[in-house]
Design a protein around this motif. Structure first.
Motif, PDB file in Angstrom:
ATOM      1  N   PRO A 134       0.831  -1.204   0.000  1.00  0.00           N
ATOM      2  CA  PRO A 134       0.000   0.000   0.000  1.00  0.00           C
ATOM      3  C   PRO A 134       0.866   1.256   0.000  1.00  0.00           C
ATOM      4  O   PRO A 134       1.952   1.271   0.570  1.00  0.00           O
ATOM      5  N   THR A 135       0.383   2.294  -0.651  1.00  0.00           N
ATOM      6  CA  THR A 135       1.133   3.536  -0.679  1.00  0.00           C
ATOM      7  C   THR A 135       0.744   4.386   0.506  1.00  0.00           C
ATOM      8  O   THR A 135      -0.413   4.461   0.892  1.00  0.00           O
ATOM      9  N   GLY A 136       1.724   5.033   1.093  1.00  0.00           N
ATOM     10  CA  GLY A 136       1.477   5.899   2.238  1.00  0.00           C
ATOM     11  C   GLY A 136       1.349   7.347   1.799  1.00  0.00           C
ATOM     12  O   GLY A 136       1.511   7.682   0.631  1.00  0.00           O
ATOM     13  N   ALA A 137       1.054   8.194   2.753  1.00  0.00           N
ATOM     14  CA  ALA A 137       0.884   9.618   2.466  1.00  0.00           C
ATOM     15  C   ALA A 137       2.151  10.213   1.861  1.00  0.00           C
ATOM     16  O   ALA A 137       2.077  11.061   0.977  1.00  0.00           O
ATOM     17  N   ALA A 138       3.318   9.759   2.322  1.00  0.00           N
ATOM     18  CA  ALA A 138       4.581  10.292   1.809  1.00  0.00           C
ATOM     19  C   ALA A 138       4.761   9.969   0.333  1.00  0.00           C
ATOM     20  O   ALA A 138       5.453  10.686  -0.382  1.00  0.00           O
ATOM     21  N   ASP A 139       4.144   8.900  -0.130  1.00  0.00           N
ATOM     22  CA  ASP A 139       4.235   8.534  -1.544  1.00  0.00           C
ATOM     23  C   ASP A 139       3.281   9.363  -2.399  1.00  0.00           C
ATOM     24  O   ASP A 139       3.457   9.466  -3.597  1.00  0.00           O
ATOM     25  N   ARG A 140       2.276   9.962  -1.769  1.00  0.00           N
ATOM     26  CA  ARG A 140       1.253  10.690  -2.524  1.00  0.00           C
ATOM     27  C   ARG A 140       1.478  12.183  -2.592  1.00  0.00           C
ATOM     28  O   ARG A 140       0.834  12.868  -3.374  1.00  0.00           O
ATOM     29  N   PHE A 141       2.361  12.734  -1.742  1.00  0.00           N
ATOM     30  CA  PHE A 141       2.539  14.176  -1.720  1.00  0.00           C
ATOM     31  C   PHE A 141       3.943  14.544  -1.248  1.00  0.00           C
ATOM     32  O   PHE A 141       4.420  14.007  -0.256  1.00  0.00           O
ATOM     33  N   THR A 142       4.584  15.469  -1.961  1.00  0.00           N
ATOM     34  CA  THR A 142       5.916  15.942  -1.576  1.00  0.00           C
ATOM     35  C   THR A 142       5.990  17.455  -1.707  1.00  0.00           C
ATOM     36  O   THR A 142       5.221  18.073  -2.447  1.00  0.00           O
ATOM     37  N   VAL A 143       6.938  18.031  -0.984  1.00  0.00           N
ATOM     38  CA  VAL A 143       7.223  19.460  -1.071  1.00  0.00           C
ATOM     39  C   VAL A 143       8.722  19.612  -1.267  1.00  0.00           C
ATOM     40  O   VAL A 143       9.508  19.134  -0.445  1.00  0.00           O
ATOM     41  N   VAL A 150      10.574  29.021  -2.952  1.00  0.00           N
ATOM     42  CA  VAL A 150       9.603  28.319  -3.777  1.00  0.00           C
ATOM     43  C   VAL A 150       9.310  26.969  -3.131  1.00  0.00           C
ATOM     44  O   VAL A 150      10.227  26.180  -2.890  1.00  0.00           O
ATOM     45  N   LEU A 151       8.035  26.745  -2.834  1.00  0.00           N
ATOM     46  CA  LEU A 151       7.590  25.445  -2.328  1.00  0.00           C
ATOM     47  C   LEU A 151       6.918  24.743  -3.494  1.00  0.00           C
ATOM     48  O   LEU A 151       5.784  25.076  -3.858  1.00  0.00           O
ATOM     49  N   ALA A 152       7.627  23.813  -4.116  1.00  0.00           N
ATOM     50  CA  ALA A 152       7.093  23.084  -5.261  1.00  0.00           C
ATOM     51  C   ALA A 152       6.374  21.840  -4.752  1.00  0.00           C
ATOM     52  O   ALA A 152       6.998  20.899  -4.259  1.00  0.00           O
ATOM     53  N   LEU A 153       5.055  21.852  -4.870  1.00  0.00           N
ATOM     54  CA  LEU A 153       4.229  20.756  -4.385  1.00  0.00           C
ATOM     55  C   LEU A 153       4.016  19.735  -5.494  1.00  0.00           C
ATOM     56  O   LEU A 153       3.943  20.096  -6.666  1.00  0.00           O
ATOM     57  N   ALA A 154       3.872  18.475  -5.109  1.00  0.00           N
ATOM     58  CA  ALA A 154       3.590  17.428  -6.092  1.00  0.00           C
ATOM     59  C   ALA A 154       2.722  16.354  -5.452  1.00  0.00           C
ATOM     60  O   ALA A 154       2.974  15.929  -4.322  1.00  0.00           O
ATOM     61  N   GLY A 155       1.677  15.949  -6.174  1.00  0.00           N
ATOM     62  CA  GLY A 155       0.817  14.867  -5.707  1.00  0.00           C
ATOM     63  C   GLY A 155      -0.564  15.341  -5.334  1.00  0.00           C
ATOM     64  O   GLY A 155      -1.108  16.269  -5.924  1.00  0.00           O
TER      65      GLY A 155
END
Length: 124
Positions: free
Chosen positions: A3-12, A22-27
């Protein structure tokens, strides 16, 4: 498949460009993944008068949790002489900001290059 965790779904990704952070968000930004953004905002707002550009170019989803943390961050930024400006709002994210009226309280740019080229905004 694990299973994918929250860290796999969103990064800064945080980077300094001139007078801006610059805060480059992804996910996907939601209640379960908000931690990295909260930490990055807190760290950036601890600086003196820095301009924060929150880049949504690689964000496919943002719920009210993301919106609320940005609105709270905006207030903290104003108190410290900083600004939070938004960059690269994709269609689903832009729609949520427009529907809630939040697009009227932030300076919004189409991309980081345009934001850096223009005079720093003061979300008011």
């Amino acid at each position: 498949m694990a299973p994918t965790g929250a860290a796999d779904r969103f990064t800064v990704d945080v980077r300094h460009v001139g007078d801006a952070v610059v805060l480059a968000l992804a996910g996907e930004l939601d209640h379960d993944t908000i931690g990295p953004l909260r930490e990055a905002l807190d760290a950036a707002l601890a600086g003196d008068g820095e301009r924060l550009l929150v880049d949504f170019s690689d964000v496919g989803f943002c719920d009210s949790t993301g919106l609320n943390i940005l609105l709270r961050g905006r207030l903290a930024a104003r108190e410290s002489g900083s600004s939070i400006e938004l960059v690269g709002l994709g269609r689903p994210v832009e729609r949520m900001f427009r529907i809630t009226g939040a697009d009227t309280v932030f300076t919004v740019y189409p991309d980081v290059e345009r934001a850096l080229a223009e005079r720093p905004g003061h979300d008011g």
